[in-house]
Structures are given as structure tokens and as C-alpha cells.
Design a protein around this motif. Sequence first.
Motif, PDB file in Angstrom:
ATOM      1  N   ARG A  34      46.042   6.205  68.270  1.00 50.79           N
ATOM      2  CA  ARG A  34      45.719   5.226  69.295  1.00 50.79           C
ATOM      3  C   ARG A  34      46.851   4.199  69.335  1.00 50.79           C
ATOM      4  O   ARG A  34      47.557   4.007  68.338  1.00 50.79           O
ATOM      5  CB  ARG A  34      44.386   4.554  69.022  1.00 50.79           C
ATOM      6  CG  ARG A  34      44.333   3.780  67.730  1.00 50.79           C
ATOM      7  CD  ARG A  34      42.933   3.173  67.525  1.00 50.79           C
ATOM      8  NE  ARG A  34      42.801   2.583  66.220  1.00 50.79           N
ATOM      9  CZ  ARG A  34      43.189   1.356  65.891  1.00 50.79           C
ATOM     10  NH1 ARG A  34      43.757   0.588  66.776  1.00 50.79           N
ATOM     11  NH2 ARG A  34      43.029   0.901  64.674  1.00 50.79           N
ATOM     12  N   VAL A  36      48.850   0.805  68.970  1.00 49.32           N
ATOM     13  CA  VAL A  36      48.735  -0.267  67.987  1.00 49.32           C
ATOM     14  C   VAL A  36      48.944  -1.587  68.704  1.00 49.32           C
ATOM     15  O   VAL A  36      49.973  -1.793  69.342  1.00 49.32           O
ATOM     16  CB  VAL A  36      49.778  -0.095  66.863  1.00 49.32           C
ATOM     17  CG1 VAL A  36      49.722  -1.250  65.892  1.00 49.32           C
ATOM     18  CG2 VAL A  36      49.564   1.220  66.146  1.00 49.32           C
ATOM     19  N   ASP A  37      47.963  -2.473  68.591  1.00 52.46           N
ATOM     20  CA  ASP A  37      48.134  -3.789  69.200  1.00 52.46           C
ATOM     21  C   ASP A  37      48.759  -4.741  68.173  1.00 52.46           C
ATOM     22  O   ASP A  37      48.922  -4.401  67.003  1.00 52.46           O
ATOM     23  CB  ASP A  37      46.817  -4.333  69.757  1.00 52.46           C
ATOM     24  CG  ASP A  37      45.747  -4.569  68.696  1.00 52.46           C
ATOM     25  OD1 ASP A  37      46.093  -4.792  67.523  1.00 52.46           O
ATOM     26  OD2 ASP A  37      44.552  -4.542  69.047  1.00 52.46           O
ATOM     27  N   ARG A  39      47.693  -7.375  66.688  1.00 50.60           N
ATOM     28  CA  ARG A  39      46.846  -7.733  65.543  1.00 50.60           C
ATOM     29  C   ARG A  39      46.862  -6.643  64.481  1.00 50.60           C
ATOM     30  O   ARG A  39      46.960  -6.915  63.288  1.00 50.60           O
ATOM     31  CB  ARG A  39      45.423  -8.008  66.022  1.00 50.60           C
ATOM     32  CG  ARG A  39      44.538  -8.606  64.942  1.00 50.60           C
ATOM     33  CD  ARG A  39      43.162  -8.853  65.462  1.00 50.60           C
ATOM     34  NE  ARG A  39      42.689  -7.599  66.073  1.00 50.60           N
ATOM     35  CZ  ARG A  39      41.455  -7.351  66.420  1.00 50.60           C
ATOM     36  NH1 ARG A  39      40.545  -8.256  66.259  1.00 50.60           N
ATOM     37  NH2 ARG A  39      41.098  -6.202  66.943  1.00 50.60           N
ATOM     38  N   ASP A  40      46.774  -5.369  64.908  1.00 49.88           N
ATOM     39  CA  ASP A  40      46.840  -4.260  63.952  1.00 49.88           C
ATOM     40  C   ASP A  40      48.197  -4.208  63.269  1.00 49.88           C
ATOM     41  O   ASP A  40      48.293  -3.976  62.067  1.00 49.88           O
ATOM     42  CB  ASP A  40      46.566  -2.925  64.650  1.00 49.88           C
ATOM     43  CG  ASP A  40      45.107  -2.743  65.033  1.00 49.88           C
ATOM     44  OD1 ASP A  40      44.254  -3.437  64.449  1.00 49.88           O
ATOM     45  OD2 ASP A  40      44.836  -1.911  65.917  1.00 49.88           O
ATOM     46  N   ALA A  41      49.260  -4.406  64.045  1.00 47.93           N
ATOM     47  CA  ALA A  41      50.609  -4.374  63.472  1.00 47.93           C
ATOM     48  C   ALA A  41      50.775  -5.474  62.431  1.00 47.93           C
ATOM     49  O   ALA A  41      51.389  -5.252  61.378  1.00 47.93           O
ATOM     50  CB  ALA A  41      51.649  -4.497  64.569  1.00 47.93           C
ATOM     51  N   ARG A  43      48.561  -6.665  60.460  1.00 46.30           N
ATOM     52  CA  ARG A  43      47.868  -6.288  59.221  1.00 46.30           C
ATOM     53  C   ARG A  43      48.761  -5.452  58.319  1.00 46.30           C
ATOM     54  O   ARG A  43      48.585  -5.428  57.106  1.00 46.30           O
ATOM     55  CB  ARG A  43      46.603  -5.496  59.534  1.00 46.30           C
ATOM     56  CG  ARG A  43      45.469  -6.343  60.028  1.00 46.30           C
ATOM     57  CD  ARG A  43      44.161  -5.571  60.158  1.00 46.30           C
ATOM     58  NE  ARG A  43      44.079  -4.445  59.278  1.00 46.30           N
ATOM     59  CZ  ARG A  43      43.603  -3.247  59.626  1.00 46.30           C
ATOM     60  NH1 ARG A  43      43.163  -3.032  60.841  1.00 46.30           N
ATOM     61  NH2 ARG A  43      43.556  -2.264  58.766  1.00 46.30           N
ATOM     62  N   TRP A  44      49.704  -4.727  58.889  1.00 43.60           N
ATOM     63  CA  TRP A  44      50.590  -3.874  58.100  1.00 43.60           C
ATOM     64  C   TRP A  44      51.958  -4.488  57.875  1.00 43.60           C
ATOM     65  O   TRP A  44      52.800  -3.907  57.210  1.00 43.60           O
ATOM     66  CB  TRP A  44      50.708  -2.499  58.767  1.00 43.60           C
ATOM     67  CG  TRP A  44      49.410  -1.786  58.672  1.00 43.60           C
ATOM     68  CD1 TRP A  44      48.488  -1.611  59.656  1.00 43.60           C
ATOM     69  CD2 TRP A  44      48.843  -1.201  57.503  1.00 43.60           C
ATOM     70  NE1 TRP A  44      47.381  -0.951  59.177  1.00 43.60           N
ATOM     71  CE2 TRP A  44      47.586  -0.681  57.845  1.00 43.60           C
ATOM     72  CE3 TRP A  44      49.272  -1.062  56.187  1.00 43.60           C
ATOM     73  CZ2 TRP A  44      46.762  -0.033  56.936  1.00 43.60           C
ATOM     74  CZ3 TRP A  44      48.443  -0.415  55.282  1.00 43.60           C
ATOM     75  CH2 TRP A  44      47.213   0.093  55.661  1.00 43.60           C
ATOM     76  N   ASP A  45      52.210  -5.658  58.408  1.00 39.32           N
ATOM     77  CA  ASP A  45      53.473  -6.350  58.210  1.00 39.32           C
ATOM     78  C   ASP A  45      53.356  -7.145  56.910  1.00 39.32           C
ATOM     79  O   ASP A  45      53.135  -8.347  56.916  1.00 39.32           O
ATOM     80  CB  ASP A  45      53.775  -7.264  59.400  1.00 39.32           C
ATOM     81  CG  ASP A  45      55.146  -7.902  59.293  1.00 39.32           C
ATOM     82  OD1 ASP A  45      55.973  -7.435  58.482  1.00 39.32           O
ATOM     83  OD2 ASP A  45      55.382  -8.871  60.024  1.00 39.32           O
ATOM     84  N   THR A 130      42.353  -3.321  50.092  1.00 37.29           N
ATOM     85  CA  THR A 130      41.057  -3.990  50.211  1.00 37.29           C
ATOM     86  C   THR A 130      40.926  -5.234  49.329  1.00 37.29           C
ATOM     87  O   THR A 130      39.939  -5.954  49.449  1.00 37.29           O
ATOM     88  CB  THR A 130      39.905  -3.026  49.871  1.00 37.29           C
ATOM     89  OG1 THR A 130      40.080  -2.557  48.534  1.00 37.29           O
ATOM     90  CG2 THR A 130      39.873  -1.857  50.848  1.00 37.29           C
TER      91      THR A 130
END
Length: 181
Positions: A34, A36-37, A39-41, A43-45, A130
Motif C-alpha cells: 500500500r 506509504v504516507d 506518518r507511516d514513513a 515511524r520508520w525514520d 514495540t
Amino acid sequence: MSMPRGRGLTAGLLLIWACGATAAEAVQAPRLGRPVDARDAARWDLSVFPDGRGLPAGRGNALDGAPLFRQHCAACHGAGGHGASAEELAGGSEPLTSPTPDKTIGLYWPYATTIFDFVRRAKPMAAPGTLSADEVYALSAYLLFANGVIGEHDEMNAKTLPKVRMPNRDGFIGIDAPLPH
């Protein structure tokens, strides 16, 4: 035997049409995943650098980290990080110059911030990413304490963790821009 030019493409399109697909659908890439917006990006930065850039707010010490280690890490890394089915993280005695070096955190890793970066990204094994920032700081402090690098009550946070001087800080030859000491 080769097929005359153009007939292979025609035969392929006929096969696609027979399967119910249109020519336009046949040339599109599969629609996997899907988009990646931002906000999602974000989270992984998660990159954390030796000078502390990228460290989030939070805090922890070895006392906070000990029960977290027992809960999330000891099953694989052994009591106190002395090794089990996964690598030994603490307790090594053979330096890197030895014929049988120990690559524990205290003897091998040049920067304390690497502990935070790795634990935050990859641990616990069954649920990476997590742990809260406070839990990761506490686990980092526990691992530094288990390796004799800091005291049990020393608080690790975004200001103190990059200041920890690892025993092997100068044991690697830099290939990029020099890092501040």
C-alpha cells in the motif's frame, strides 16, 4: 523453432484475453502493498547516530532495565547477557586482538548509541519495535552496566547516552566523514 515476428505478442495477448484480463491489465505492475504516507514513513525514520542525533525523549537506568532484560531478552541471550541460544552480550574477556576475541557489546561496539538503535529496531525478537523509548533506554543502560561501562544507577537519555565512552571507541577505522570524539 522460432515464431515469426509479432506472432508471439499476439499469442500472448490472446492468452491474457482468454483468461479474462485486458491488455492494459497485463502490462501493469502487480499492486502489492500500500502507499506509504508521511506518518507511516516517520515511524520508520529511526536512525540514531553516534553523536545522539535521532535519539528520542526518554530515560532509563540499569535497575529499570534488569527486569525488562529478564522478560524480553534472557531466554535467548542468557542470564545477564552471558549467552544462550543467541549471542553473548556481556561478560567477554578476550579483546579483539586475541586469537579468540569476544565480540560482546563492551569489547566490540564503538558507540553506546548503537545499542539503543539496534534494540529499538529489532527487539524483542517476536515483536520488534514495540518497546517504548524509556524501555529501550533502560535496556541500553542495563547492557552497558552488564559490560562494566556505566554504573547501575546512571541514567541514560538523549544527552547522556552519546557521552558514554565505549572501550572500543577507537578500535574501528572510519571510512566516512570523521565522527566527533
